[in-house]
Scaffold this active site. Sequence first.
Site, PDB file in Angstrom:
ATOM      1  N   SER A   1       0.326   2.142  -0.255  1.00 18.20           N
ATOM      2  CA  SER A   1       0.292   3.303   0.617  1.00 18.20           C
ATOM      3  C   SER A   1      -0.874   4.223   0.276  1.00 18.20           C
ATOM      4  O   SER A   1      -2.020   3.827   0.372  1.00 18.20           O
ATOM      5  CB  SER A   1       1.636   4.036   0.544  1.00 18.20           C
ATOM      6  OG  SER A   1       1.721   5.044   1.523  1.00 18.20           O
TER       7      SER A   1
ATOM      8  N   ASP B   1      -3.470   7.261   6.055  1.00 16.25           N
ATOM      9  CA  ASP B   1      -3.565   6.683   4.718  1.00 16.25           C
ATOM     10  C   ASP B   1      -3.861   5.186   4.844  1.00 16.25           C
ATOM     11  O   ASP B   1      -3.885   4.644   5.952  1.00 16.25           O
ATOM     12  CB  ASP B   1      -2.306   6.965   3.899  1.00 16.25           C
ATOM     13  CG  ASP B   1      -1.072   6.246   4.415  1.00 16.25           C
ATOM     14  OD1 ASP B   1      -1.098   5.743   5.554  1.00 16.25           O
ATOM     15  OD2 ASP B   1      -0.073   6.190   3.680  1.00 16.25           O
TER      16      ASP B   1
ATOM     17  N   ASP C   1      -2.427   2.273   4.527  1.00 12.15           N
ATOM     18  CA  ASP C   1      -1.583   1.323   5.261  1.00 12.15           C
ATOM     19  C   ASP C   1      -1.105   1.888   6.595  1.00 12.15           C
ATOM     20  O   ASP C   1      -0.286   1.277   7.279  1.00 12.15           O
ATOM     21  CB  ASP C   1      -0.409   0.852   4.412  1.00 12.15           C
ATOM     22  CG  ASP C   1       0.652   1.916   4.200  1.00 12.15           C
ATOM     23  OD1 ASP C   1       0.270   3.088   4.012  1.00 12.15           O
ATOM     24  OD2 ASP C   1       1.855   1.588   4.195  1.00 12.15           O
TER      25      ASP C   1
ATOM     26  N   ASP D   1       0.792   4.369   7.642  1.00 13.99           N
ATOM     27  CA  ASP D   1       2.117   4.880   7.986  1.00 13.99           C
ATOM     28  C   ASP D   1       2.142   6.410   7.945  1.00 13.99           C
ATOM     29  O   ASP D   1       2.970   7.035   8.593  1.00 13.99           O
ATOM     30  CB  ASP D   1       3.220   4.273   7.117  1.00 13.99           C
ATOM     31  CG  ASP D   1       3.061   4.546   5.629  1.00 13.99           C
ATOM     32  OD1 ASP D   1       2.022   5.104   5.212  1.00 13.99           O
ATOM     33  OD2 ASP D   1       3.985   4.189   4.864  1.00 13.99           O
TER      34      ASP D   1
END
Length: 554
Positions: A139, A289, A291, A293
């Site tokens: 993340s 960010d 990834d 999400d």
Amino acid sequence: MTLKNWERIAKDYPWIQDGLNSMSDHDKQDAFYKSLEFGTAGMRGLLGVGPNRMNLLTVAKANLGFGKYLVEEFEGQELKIAIAYDNRHMSKEFADISARILSTFGIQSYVFENLRPTPELSFAVRELSCIGGIVITASHNPKEYNGYKVYDETGCQLIDSKIAKVIANINENPDETLIDLNVGDTSLIHTIGEDMDHKYLEALKGIQLRPNDEKDLTIVFTSQHGTSYPLVPNLLESCGYKVIVVEEQSSFDPDFSNTKTPNPEELESYDLAIEYAIKYNADIVLSCDPDADRMGIVVNHEGSFEYLTGNQGGSILQEYIYSSRNELNKMPERPIMFNTVVTSDLGDKIAKKYGITVEKTLTGFKYIGTKIQEHNTKGDYEFVFGYEESYGYLLADFARDKDAPQACLMVAEAANFYKKEKRTLVDVLNGLYAEHGAHVEKQVAITRAGETGLQEIQNILKTFREDSPATLGGINVLMVDDFLTSKRSTGEDLDFPQSNVLKFYLEDGSWIAIRPSGTEPKCKFYYCVIGKTTELANEKFETLKNDVNRIAKI
């Protein structure tokens, strides 16, 4: 003994030998004193050698546990899962070993051809009727980290009761050095290509409330070297918005070379994007960010660029979505919104103003995803919004994890709508403060790494739990929720899964919550402080923070 086992196999794996040679005694102590654990968002840790590090053997071990869980839970069904990964070091390799280990259970894996956003994995699980999914990502963590997240058949991260079964299976193989990495049936491994991107993109476009409005908005966008590029710019441009991409941060660089941090919760992550925004006089900056999400927002307000917190972004989005749904007759008969016990109360007040039921969960979007599924099954409420204070939002439940592409599109629509009214998103927020009271939400985190750090964090929670303060910052504590004992100090039971979280409710309507991070060596202190003005609320926050720090001895 564990270190000796790794030393024993080092001759067979050069990466182990090289890693051991480069480690200090302190590094070895931290890498070998325990195994990586599953937290609120799966397994996440530093890359390196040892059971307390992310590496091929620890990921293989996790997949042995997950694979056994899937076979046992879905006996007699078609066994297939989806796998996605981000731009980090070893992400592709971890995705590959995951697919190969799972193939030994007869499980088919559908692996994205290259890196993709986490919410697209959730979407793919549902689209392909898989029994689960995996995302390889850390993340928003620094470049030294990677992680492993597992999903259920609804596209939601596994909740505690399911994770417990996976962990029990993992613990049946305590010595990861005995795992054979040279396994796998490649005939069971398939590729997910651009067709899934097109389906996800069309689903994203479908969340628009005012798709035909004329667009007059300039957006600077940064992917922080991650998976939201090129999907989010393509999405925004296809919907009519002018998008300027921070090119230096659009490469899939695992070292995040051109950003000070890939975490949109940290102000310095926006520095380069704001330079672009000044140059092009952009209306807003959007940042995802790695990834994709989480999403952060910066607003061009009266000539200066103002950062919005996750709580503020969630409040503004709700005001726009609910008012628009009402105006356009798109509000369902029984709408429901989900947020967490550490999310600002301002969002609750906005939702209740529009007649929307509010339900709270523990921290972690897996709890929100699970609640969506529960109410869909019952047919009693219809989901309209879900969010966390940590910059995670979900607007439509074709994904069951926080979805930054969805959030980017809706923030753009809201900013465009309010611009026509000659208001910025900051103006909207100030209007909400005028209506509901100024809310200042802050998070203070202390980092305490290693075994001694873990003990210090546990001692902080123990101090507040066993010697609960009657006042904080000179304000009376009305009651305390202890989510570990599932009890409120006034005697009621709490209907939440057990979690090491304390929440102190103050006489003036403010509250403070304390919890250890589930993915990092941190203890987090959450503040929701209410005042007549933001200045007075900020002053109150400083007083509360100093008192909490005194008690915690930090």
